[in-house]
Design an enzyme around this catalytic site. Structure first.
Site, PDB file in Angstrom:
ATOM      1  N   TYR A  64     -74.965  11.789 -33.887  1.00  0.00           N
ATOM      2  CA  TYR A  64     -74.382  11.000 -32.789  1.00  0.00           C
ATOM      3  C   TYR A  64     -75.485  10.629 -31.809  1.00  0.00           C
ATOM      4  O   TYR A  64     -76.156  11.498 -31.245  1.00  0.00           O
ATOM      5  CB  TYR A  64     -73.312  11.842 -32.102  1.00  0.00           C
ATOM      6  CG  TYR A  64     -72.372  11.080 -31.217  1.00  0.00           C
ATOM      7  CD1 TYR A  64     -71.177  10.567 -31.724  1.00  0.00           C
ATOM      8  CD2 TYR A  64     -72.647  10.888 -29.870  1.00  0.00           C
ATOM      9  CE1 TYR A  64     -70.290   9.897 -30.903  1.00  0.00           C
ATOM     10  CE2 TYR A  64     -71.762  10.213 -29.045  1.00  0.00           C
ATOM     11  CZ  TYR A  64     -70.584   9.709 -29.572  1.00  0.00           C
ATOM     12  OH  TYR A  64     -69.703   9.041 -28.762  1.00  0.00           O
TER      13      TYR A  64
ATOM     14  N   TYR B  21     -71.544   0.928 -31.044  1.00  0.00           N
ATOM     15  CA  TYR B  21     -70.998   2.143 -30.445  1.00  0.00           C
ATOM     16  C   TYR B  21     -69.502   2.156 -30.701  1.00  0.00           C
ATOM     17  O   TYR B  21     -68.727   1.500 -30.005  1.00  0.00           O
ATOM     18  CB  TYR B  21     -71.297   2.157 -28.941  1.00  0.00           C
ATOM     19  CG  TYR B  21     -70.653   3.301 -28.191  1.00  0.00           C
ATOM     20  CD1 TYR B  21     -71.081   4.608 -28.370  1.00  0.00           C
ATOM     21  CD2 TYR B  21     -69.617   3.080 -27.285  1.00  0.00           C
ATOM     22  CE1 TYR B  21     -70.498   5.668 -27.681  1.00  0.00           C
ATOM     23  CE2 TYR B  21     -69.028   4.129 -26.586  1.00  0.00           C
ATOM     24  CZ  TYR B  21     -69.470   5.411 -26.790  1.00  0.00           C
ATOM     25  OH  TYR B  21     -68.895   6.455 -26.107  1.00  0.00           O
TER      26      TYR B  21
END
Lengths: 306, 390
Positions: free
Chosen positions: B294, B344
């Site tokens: 991430y 994102y």
């Protein structure tokens, strides 16, 4: 009265010297050249004036009300000051020094004789004094006094002393700072009540004495639900910090520093670090508490170097 | 070994395009992604009996089910803590499948995060709720620590101090992600790699983070389909077997501001996840060919490498030097370009890329992929997966 935005500050002694020099030169120069009235004294204008003021004196409009004297030499809607007008020259220098606002403070007229329709006036003015800088309720400023003389064919018929205050407008008031307000409940009220009275409070367990921040209702060490608090010494060191640039945040002007401070007592507390250049902040910087009062109800923890 | 490992697999992945302005409602994005994922799995809406999403997602399970025409739902739920939910959606789906509570569970995340509510801004109302979260936010937002970048920057500053790392070490993560995105046509930054000098020259957002340390903001949606591994073998694609799925929260845990622990250089909540992943899957870091980490902000990529055991504490900067996390490096990370490069989507696009790497279908395919580790939002209670070729 006009209030503009003050220009960039000028070196004060320098500005005062220039103002005084200009004043001396203008006083020495004496009267400017006479400026003729646009129209002669006339009945229509007298009628308009007396009607507007409700003055039923039967002498008018056969003669002009004395207080009308200034009317006869007014420049009109698009009038321009003469280049040698001393008040114009003096105002320009004061404007440049940041004294951009103006208010009339004194006006005294003296009448030598009655004026009648058909007479054609001229006016000339001289600077008689500039006094300052003075602190006034409006702000710092200079009193500028001129004397003007009205003539008919070189015969003085009226005179006026006129004084203004040219002052530096105060900076616009800081808008109230709107910051997100903390949610306060039974577990956290003691902290915010503390900052409001100038104390940085740390939760202290009523069972085992453990210090804790942020606080909570139950001691994670002993399970007691009897939290109290101690007042922190307020001294600590920067454990970590950030310099905020973007995006804009309400109530703050970027760049600003937020520091995570480890207090002498061993707990860490977040707050804005003020009074230091962002580039000078380092991990380990010694700081002390310096509370940030937002308004009557909210005081935030904050830091300053020590 | 507990019962979950290997019981369920990811059998379908779907997504919308990734953009800055989708021009569509978030519910439509969700429905499109779910439908695409089902089509990829060779399944239809009537096969679905479970839906899982993020508590931050604006589209309730029942709303998505209505749009898809799903006749009945037996299992549904929402996972909290922002991007920390990403892998947990699949973990919960796997649990439901493994225990027979559901047969086919779709996990989805859909938002107009760029054209609508932008996370990079200060969250309005963060301190307004009379909840434990609202109280927590009261220590942070009022004093000016009010954006995700700022909360990560506080951590990053201490990390730099403790380990002697530099902003360039963070920058190398951004350079790697943009290099990967440059050859991924789906990526927003397709064809637009950056240099370390460009990273260093980019403006400050919150020191020590430059603009290029912060991931982009995106509109889009991703969905993945989970079903039992036995059933998976009959579906069109090779299954990405869920060899491990775990959630983690550490001691004295906060959301993005766990600043009050003794140490401020690790992510203990991810440590909790990592220990479970390796134990469940019966493998270690050395058995992993691709990391899907991430990457909302660059510093936490370094810390994740350390928490997962790919290197020691404070040593990630050596691992990432000289292209260590790039294609061809010792551990390729985010071949799709990550959130810094592709989009994102709260970690869900990384999860989908993990599936592609197992299938062997990525545009930036790593050779001989056997195991992929996938992580979720960092700095928050989080989650992780190990996907294995089945």
């Amino acid at each position: 009265m006009s209030a503009g935005v003050a220009p960039a500050p000028v070196d004060a002694p320098d500005a005062a010297r220039r103002i005084e020099e200009t004043a001396r030169r203008l006083v020495e120069a004496g009267d400017c050249a006479p400026r003729p009235a646009r129209d002669p004294v006339n009945e229509p204008m007298i009628n308009n004036w007396t009607e507007a003021l409700g003055d039923a004196n039967p002498a008018y409009p056969g003669q002009a009300p004395p207080a009308m004297v200034q009317v006869w030499t007014m420049g009109g809607l698009h009038g321009r000051r003469a280049a040698d007008d001393p008040l114009g020259a003096m105002s320009a220098v004061l404007d440049e020094a940041g004294f951009t606002s103006v208010v009339a403070t004194d006006c005294a007229q003296t009448y030598a004789r009655v004026l009648r329709p058909g007479e054609r006036l001229a006016i000339r003015s001289r600077l008689t004094g500039v006094a300052g800088p003075k602190r006034t309720a409006l702000g710092e400023g200079w009193f500028v006094t001129t004397v003007s003389t009205w003539t008919v064919d070189d015969e003085p018929v009226a005179e006026m002393m006129f004084r203004i205050l040219k002052f530096r407008p105060p900076p616009p008031p800081e808008p109230p700072r709107e910051v997100p307000r903390p949610q306060v409940n039974r577990d956290t009220a003691y902290f915010w009540e503390g900052t409001a009275v100038g104390e940085l409070r740390i939760q202290r367990c009523g069972g085992c004495g453990a210090l804790r921040h942020p606080p909570g209702p139950m001691c994670p060490r002993c399970g007691a639900t009897r939290p109290g608090y101690v007042v922190a010494s307020g001294r600590g060191e920067v454990y970590s910090f950030v310099v905020h640039h973007h995006p804009p945040l309400p109530g703050r002007r970027a760049p600003f520093v937020v520091a995570l401070v480890e207090l002498e007592e061993g707990v860490r507390v977040l707050g804005e670090l003020r009074g230091v250049e962002p580039g000078a902040v380092r991990v380990g910087l010694p700081v002390e508490v310096g509370l940030d009062r937002i308004d009557d109800e909210l005081v935030l923890p904050a830091w300053r170097p020590r | 070994m507990i019962g979950l490992s290997g019981a369920a697999s990811v059998v379908g992945i779907g997504a919308t395009e990734f953009s800055k302005d989708s021009g569509r409602s978030e519910l439509r994005l969700a429905a499109e992604a779910v439908r695409a994922a089902l089509a990829d799995a060779g399944l239809g809406p009537s096969d679905v009996d479970g839906l899982v999403t993020f508590s931050m997602d604006a589209n309730a399970e029942i709303a998505v089910a209505r749009e898809l025409g799903v006749p009945r739902l037996r299992f549904f739920g929402q996972i909290g803590y922002g991007g920390g939910a990403a892998c947990a959606t699949v973990g919960h789906a796997a649990m439901a499948v493994a225990t027979g509570l559901a047969d086919v569970v779709v996990c989805y995340r859909a938002f107009n995060e760029r054209s609508g509510h932008r996370f990079g801004r200060m969250a309005a109302g963060a301190t307004a709720a009379p909840t434990s979260g609202g109280i927590d936010n009261g220590w942070q937002y009022p004093v000016g620590l009010a954006t995700p970048a700022a909360t990560v920057a506080m951590f990053a500053q201490r990390y730099l101090h403790e380990f002697g790392a530099t902003s360039e070490d963070f920058g190398r993560v951004a350079v790697a992600m943009r290099r990967h995105a440059a050859t991924n046509p789906r990526a927003w930054f397709h064809g637009r790699p950056i240099t370390l000098a460009e990273h260093q020259a980019s403006r400050w957002i919150v020191e020590p983070l430059h603009l290029l340390d912060c991931c982009q903001e995106s509109d889009g949606a991703v969905a993945v389909v989970v079903t039992g591994t036995e059933r998976a073998r009959d579906l069109p694609h090779p299954p990405a077997v869920i060899a491990a799925a775990a959630q983690g929260s550490g001691a004295d845990q906060f959301t993005m501001t766990s600043y009050y622990r003794d140490d401020l250089t690790g992510l203990p909540e991810l440590g909790v996840v990592a220990a479970q992943l390796w134990a469940q899957a019966g493998i270690g870091p050395g058995d992993v060919q691709v990391g899907m980490l991430y990457d909302h902000f660059t510093p936490f990529v370094l810390v994740q490498l350390e928490e997962l055991g790919f290197c020691g504490r404070g040593e990630a900067r050596h691992l990432i030097a000289d292209g260590g996390i790039e294609l061809g490096g010792v551990l390729p990370v985010n071949p799709h370009g990550g959130q810094l490069g592709e989009a994102y989507i709260h970690g869900m696009n990384g999860l989908a890329e993990g599936v592609r790497q197992i299938r062997g279908s990525s545009v930036n395919q790593v050779a001989d992929v056997r195991n992929v580790v996938v992580t979720a939002g960092t700095g928050v209670p989080t989650s992780g997966l190990v996907l294995t070729a089945g």
